[in-house]
Design a protein around this motif. Sequence first.
Motif: not given
Length: 302
Positions: A4, A7, A54, A59, A181, A185
Amino acid sequence: MPDINKISKNVMVTVCGRPNVGKSSLTNQLVGEKIAIVTHKAQTTRNRICGVVNRDDTQIVLMDTPGLHKPRSALGEYMVRVVRESLDGVDCALLLVEPIPHVGEPEAALIDRIREEAIPAILCINKIDTLSDPNALLPVMAAYHEIWDGFKAIIPVSARTGEGLDALLKEIVKFSEEGPPLFPDGQISDQPEQQILAEILREKLLLCLQQEIPHGAAVEITKFSERESGIIDLDATIFCEKSSHKGIIIGKHGDMLKKVNSMARQDMERFMGTKIYLRVWVKVRENWRDSVNAIRSLGYRE
């Protein structure tokens, strides 16, 4: 699983189409988890449901929407508004269609709305696993090209088998923009757990009951508590519109309700990863689909 922290881009995608074309199946396949209920009956999806994917540094937020149809109740009007409003301010629209060489009224109306909003759009032809000849796709593509030649891509897929989904994700990523994002996560949907559990129960009603009865039903979770052991105690109420429908949902000696309860509990436990004690009641709320207040109280809000 993508990190994450890596991202750096995001993209919002509305998945739209007529009822029963496979929007929820496609969303579930792309997310890799069942977040939207799926049945063979039209108008299964009532709310907009976000699914999160993702992929590498991007994302992707997929917005699964109800099927566009002619509304016959206040609930139907709500569902149509959800579809139209879900096309506001997104990065991309994904129009999901069947491999039929004809553009129907729902598809034409959605194309008009996409053009109005000037949204980049992908034509996604689903159910290609039902075709024995791949050349059968050519007249389908030609029919849509005749109506509008503005689609950025045409991607044939099968939401059932997963064929074509990698190509679809690659195309979607092209419309991403720099940004963090939008979901943290581990979060795969914007739907609260209780809402997903309620929808699982409603799905089993749709699968087990025929004709109009399940379409006139709604589910409300009235108790959700977790024991120290991790076991969840869950109470749910099924609302239906007629006393005769209540009797059918319960069934002789309670057999139908037991069947629905058992099927729902198994899916709920799979989703939550723990044992669930599920208790279900059935109550009559006459003509709730035509009452704006009833619709809102049952969680159908813009």
